[in-house]
Motif scaffolding. Sequence first.
Motif, PDB file in Angstrom:
ATOM      1  N   GLU A   1      15.135   7.683  -0.724  1.00  0.00           N
ATOM      2  CA  GLU A   1      15.077   6.589   0.247  1.00  0.00           C
ATOM      3  C   GLU A   1      14.700   5.261  -0.401  1.00  0.00           C
ATOM      4  O   GLU A   1      14.526   4.260   0.283  1.00  0.00           O
ATOM      5  CB  GLU A   1      14.092   6.937   1.362  1.00  0.00           C
ATOM      6  N   LEU A   2      14.562   5.283  -1.719  1.00  0.00           N
ATOM      7  CA  LEU A   2      14.366   4.051  -2.475  1.00  0.00           C
ATOM      8  C   LEU A   2      15.716   3.651  -3.034  1.00  0.00           C
ATOM      9  O   LEU A   2      16.241   4.284  -3.948  1.00  0.00           O
ATOM     10  CB  LEU A   2      13.352   4.264  -3.604  1.00  0.00           C
ATOM     11  N   LEU A   3      16.296   2.618  -2.462  1.00  0.00           N
ATOM     12  CA  LEU A   3      17.650   2.208  -2.814  1.00  0.00           C
ATOM     13  C   LEU A   3      17.610   1.206  -3.959  1.00  0.00           C
ATOM     14  O   LEU A   3      16.979   0.159  -3.866  1.00  0.00           O
ATOM     15  CB  LEU A   3      18.343   1.582  -1.596  1.00  0.00           C
ATOM     16  N   GLU A   4      18.292   1.556  -5.052  1.00  0.00           N
ATOM     17  CA  GLU A   4      18.376   0.621  -6.169  1.00  0.00           C
ATOM     18  C   GLU A   4      19.515  -0.345  -5.923  1.00  0.00           C
ATOM     19  O   GLU A   4      20.647   0.057  -5.652  1.00  0.00           O
ATOM     20  CB  GLU A   4      18.586   1.364  -7.489  1.00  0.00           C
ATOM     21  N   ILE A   5      19.223  -1.616  -6.030  1.00  0.00           N
ATOM     22  CA  ILE A   5      20.219  -2.647  -5.770  1.00  0.00           C
ATOM     23  C   ILE A   5      20.406  -3.479  -7.016  1.00  0.00           C
ATOM     24  O   ILE A   5      19.512  -3.612  -7.841  1.00  0.00           O
ATOM     25  CB  ILE A   5      19.806  -3.562  -4.596  1.00  0.00           C
ATOM     26  N   ASP A   6      21.587  -4.007  -7.177  1.00  0.00           N
ATOM     27  CA  ASP A   6      21.848  -4.906  -8.295  1.00  0.00           C
ATOM     28  C   ASP A   6      22.724  -6.041  -7.800  1.00  0.00           C
ATOM     29  O   ASP A   6      22.284  -7.158  -7.618  1.00  0.00           O
ATOM     30  CB  ASP A   6      22.512  -4.151  -9.450  1.00  0.00           C
ATOM     31  N   GLY A   7      23.978  -5.738  -7.502  1.00  0.00           N
ATOM     32  CA  GLY A   7      24.855  -6.723  -6.882  1.00  0.00           C
ATOM     33  C   GLY A   7      25.040  -7.987  -7.686  1.00  0.00           C
ATOM     34  O   GLY A   7      25.282  -9.056  -7.142  1.00  0.00           O
ATOM     35  N   GLY A   8      24.886  -7.896  -9.022  1.00  0.00           N
ATOM     36  CA  GLY A   8      25.102  -9.075  -9.839  1.00  0.00           C
ATOM     37  C   GLY A   8      23.979 -10.073  -9.821  1.00  0.00           C
ATOM     38  O   GLY A   8      24.151 -11.212 -10.250  1.00  0.00           O
ATOM     39  N   ILE A   9      22.782  -9.684  -9.330  1.00  0.00           N
ATOM     40  CA  ILE A   9      21.681 -10.646  -9.244  1.00  0.00           C
ATOM     41  C   ILE A   9      20.757 -10.563 -10.446  1.00  0.00           C
ATOM     42  O   ILE A   9      19.852 -11.366 -10.583  1.00  0.00           O
ATOM     43  CB  ILE A   9      20.856 -10.458  -7.957  1.00  0.00           C
ATOM     44  N   ARG A  10      20.973  -9.586 -11.316  1.00  0.00           N
ATOM     45  CA  ARG A  10      20.106  -9.459 -12.486  1.00  0.00           C
ATOM     46  C   ARG A  10      20.316 -10.663 -13.419  1.00  0.00           C
ATOM     47  O   ARG A  10      21.435 -11.093 -13.659  1.00  0.00           O
ATOM     48  CB  ARG A  10      20.425  -8.163 -13.224  1.00  0.00           C
ATOM     49  N   GLY A  11      19.234 -11.205 -13.932  1.00  0.00           N
ATOM     50  CA  GLY A  11      19.331 -12.355 -14.819  1.00  0.00           C
ATOM     51  C   GLY A  11      17.977 -12.742 -15.344  1.00  0.00           C
ATOM     52  O   GLY A  11      16.995 -12.021 -15.170  1.00  0.00           O
ATOM     53  N   SER A  12      17.897 -13.883 -15.982  1.00  0.00           N
ATOM     54  CA  SER A  12      16.644 -14.306 -16.608  1.00  0.00           C
ATOM     55  C   SER A  12      15.570 -14.617 -15.577  1.00  0.00           C
ATOM     56  O   SER A  12      14.375 -14.520 -15.852  1.00  0.00           O
ATOM     57  CB  SER A  12      16.891 -15.539 -17.482  1.00  0.00           C
ATOM     58  N   LYS A  13      15.974 -14.981 -14.356  1.00  0.00           N
ATOM     59  CA  LYS A  13      15.004 -15.341 -13.336  1.00  0.00           C
ATOM     60  C   LYS A  13      14.370 -14.122 -12.683  1.00  0.00           C
ATOM     61  O   LYS A  13      13.283 -14.184 -12.157  1.00  0.00           O
ATOM     62  CB  LYS A  13      15.670 -16.208 -12.268  1.00  0.00           C
ATOM     63  N   PHE A  14      15.084 -13.015 -12.689  1.00  0.00           N
ATOM     64  CA  PHE A  14      14.540 -11.791 -12.098  1.00  0.00           C
ATOM     65  C   PHE A  14      15.240 -10.612 -12.734  1.00  0.00           C
ATOM     66  O   PHE A  14      16.435 -10.422 -12.585  1.00  0.00           O
ATOM     67  CB  PHE A  14      14.749 -11.793 -10.583  1.00  0.00           C
ATOM     68  N   THR A  15      14.488  -9.801 -13.448  1.00  0.00           N
ATOM     69  CA  THR A  15      15.072  -8.659 -14.140  1.00  0.00           C
ATOM     70  C   THR A  15      14.775  -7.337 -13.441  1.00  0.00           C
ATOM     71  O   THR A  15      15.070  -6.282 -13.953  1.00  0.00           O
ATOM     72  CB  THR A  15      14.534  -8.580 -15.582  1.00  0.00           C
ATOM     73  N   GLY A  16      14.187  -7.394 -12.273  1.00  0.00           N
ATOM     74  CA  GLY A  16      13.924  -6.177 -11.530  1.00  0.00           C
ATOM     75  C   GLY A  16      12.426  -5.944 -11.365  1.00  0.00           C
ATOM     76  O   GLY A  16      11.629  -6.767 -11.772  1.00  0.00           O
ATOM     77  N   PRO A  17      12.016  -4.807 -10.765  1.00  0.00           N
ATOM     78  CA  PRO A  17      12.879  -3.733 -10.295  1.00  0.00           C
ATOM     79  C   PRO A  17      13.655  -4.097  -9.034  1.00  0.00           C
ATOM     80  O   PRO A  17      13.161  -4.832  -8.185  1.00  0.00           O
ATOM     81  CB  PRO A  17      11.882  -2.600  -9.991  1.00  0.00           C
ATOM     82  N   PHE A  18      14.855  -3.567  -8.922  1.00  0.00           N
ATOM     83  CA  PHE A  18      15.717  -3.823  -7.771  1.00  0.00           C
ATOM     84  C   PHE A  18      15.698  -2.599  -6.860  1.00  0.00           C
ATOM     85  O   PHE A  18      16.687  -1.895  -6.722  1.00  0.00           O
ATOM     86  CB  PHE A  18      17.143  -4.130  -8.233  1.00  0.00           C
ATOM     87  N   ILE A  19      14.568  -2.334  -6.265  1.00  0.00           N
ATOM     88  CA  ILE A  19      14.417  -1.147  -5.432  1.00  0.00           C
ATOM     89  C   ILE A  19      13.884  -1.577  -4.072  1.00  0.00           C
ATOM     90  O   ILE A  19      12.858  -2.250  -3.977  1.00  0.00           O
ATOM     91  CB  ILE A  19      13.462  -0.128  -6.077  1.00  0.00           C
ATOM     92  N   VAL A  20      14.587  -1.197  -3.007  1.00  0.00           N
ATOM     93  CA  VAL A  20      14.131  -1.499  -1.646  1.00  0.00           C
ATOM     94  C   VAL A  20      13.970  -0.184  -0.886  1.00  0.00           C
ATOM     95  O   VAL A  20      14.760   0.747  -1.054  1.00  0.00           O
ATOM     96  CB  VAL A  20      15.122  -2.436  -0.905  1.00  0.00           C
ATOM     97  N   PRO A  21      12.943  -0.075  -0.052  1.00  0.00           N
ATOM     98  CA  PRO A  21      12.708   1.170   0.688  1.00  0.00           C
ATOM     99  C   PRO A  21      13.518   1.236   1.975  1.00  0.00           C
ATOM    100  O   PRO A  21      13.878   0.205   2.557  1.00  0.00           O
ATOM    101  CB  PRO A  21      11.207   1.095   0.993  1.00  0.00           C
TER     102      PRO A  21
END
Length: 481
Positions: free
Chosen positions: A134-154
């Motif tokens: 139920e922890l959804l990993e998201i990316d969608g092309g938003i990874r970059g120098s301003k935010f490297t993660g974690p890309f996890i939403v409950p």
Amino acid sequence: MYDVVIIGAGPHALSLLSRMLINTPDKYEERPDNKSLFFKNKSGVYKTKVKDNPQTRNTPRQLSTYLRKGGVIDENVLNNICVIDRHGGWMTQWSKQFDALGISHLRSTSSIHPDAFDLHTLVQFAEDHRREGELLEIDGGIRGSKFTGPFIVPSLGLFWDFCKSVVKRHKLEDFVTKGFVTRLLPKDGGYDVCLASGDVIVAKQVVVATGNIGVKRIPGWARDVYDGCVDGSLLHTWDIINNSDATGIHTSDVCKQMVKLNMRNPINNTGNTVVIVGGGLSSAHLVVKAAMSGADQIHLVCRSSIKVRQFDLELEWIGRSRFIKLADFYSMKSFEKRSHVVRSSRGGGSITPYVHQQLVKLQESGRLIIHEDTEVWECNKDENHWSIQLSNGHMVDCYIIWLATGSIVDVTMNPLFCDVIKELPINIIDDLPVLTDDLEWGCGSGLYVMGALGGLVLGPDALNLAGARGGASRIAHRLKC
């Protein structure tokens, strides 16, 4: 007389009590006086000491032990506090809002939640209960120098169960008094908290933690017809949520009932047509709900172009540069400049990549038509259907109109503050009150404000879960003095 009355039992109030109960200091408390995060240089400008994403200070075993047994809490804090909420339970309105709109996952990452013990307790809760799926990993092309993660939403269900566990660990299960607060009257030494029932609760200090209590934003073209529409064919998003709240029916049931009623309508091409006005995430969720409920044709009318982004703020406010943005914000002595940052950083409504994919599929199937950069010029009702003239030249006939046009956040329009503004006047800039750094309504007033109305102090995510956590850290130490 209570020492403290907290109005509202949503995530802001729960975050506040969690921070008050847990004695363990939090390195990541977002306050300008938190020397673990910020410092002032010789020019009086705030800078941050942290350059990486927040890290847990506990091992997985320590987190699991806390989740199972609870931590060291100061139960004396609760001796003379009253929490008032119209539903009489924790986060009921919040849950109904998400359920009514059919939202499956939160927009915020898994480290943002009401538990003040550790940023990573939600993830550990999922692992301990074998609910990592139920922890959804998201990316969608938003990874970059301003935010490297974690890309996890409950998921909504996981977050809801986690919040219930917070309530249980803090022994707050039966702590909420049911009541609807209508007025807040300043008096010598405190406040009269007036309820719709006629009862009055007296408090030395009050915290307004009601979340999104803005006034419904009704477009100019709809104002004349909105108030007079009593058949449920023209609704604002908050009407749909409140209908669900009052009657126990959800959005899908509302939709099905309307479609069923309209099948009796002899007018061609309007029976299963729904028009949704708005360009944010709520409008997109309503599109999906309408489609799932049997609507054959859906028109989404957006005043501007659709913005697709995971978060409702600029990315800098989410990732490792967040503390840099906060330091810059705290350094602004002009509240007019702060107001500009609050409004520009949100940049209007946007839709997450996941939900946008669902809209694309509906477009490809021919069931959804999106009118971008378009406004409603005219709207008329003829017998049992609506005729809508759009600025792009299209005329749409439908039976159902939903206004996902958001709310107006304006302290002067909030009935809770009408008497406060008269008796305890403070500066108001762009509809937001100029509160102290501790979110107090003027020094020594004993009235504290959480949520969107704290934007000039907390920043652009004052309404969000991050704002709940930040607001809690500022108010908690004052209430415990």
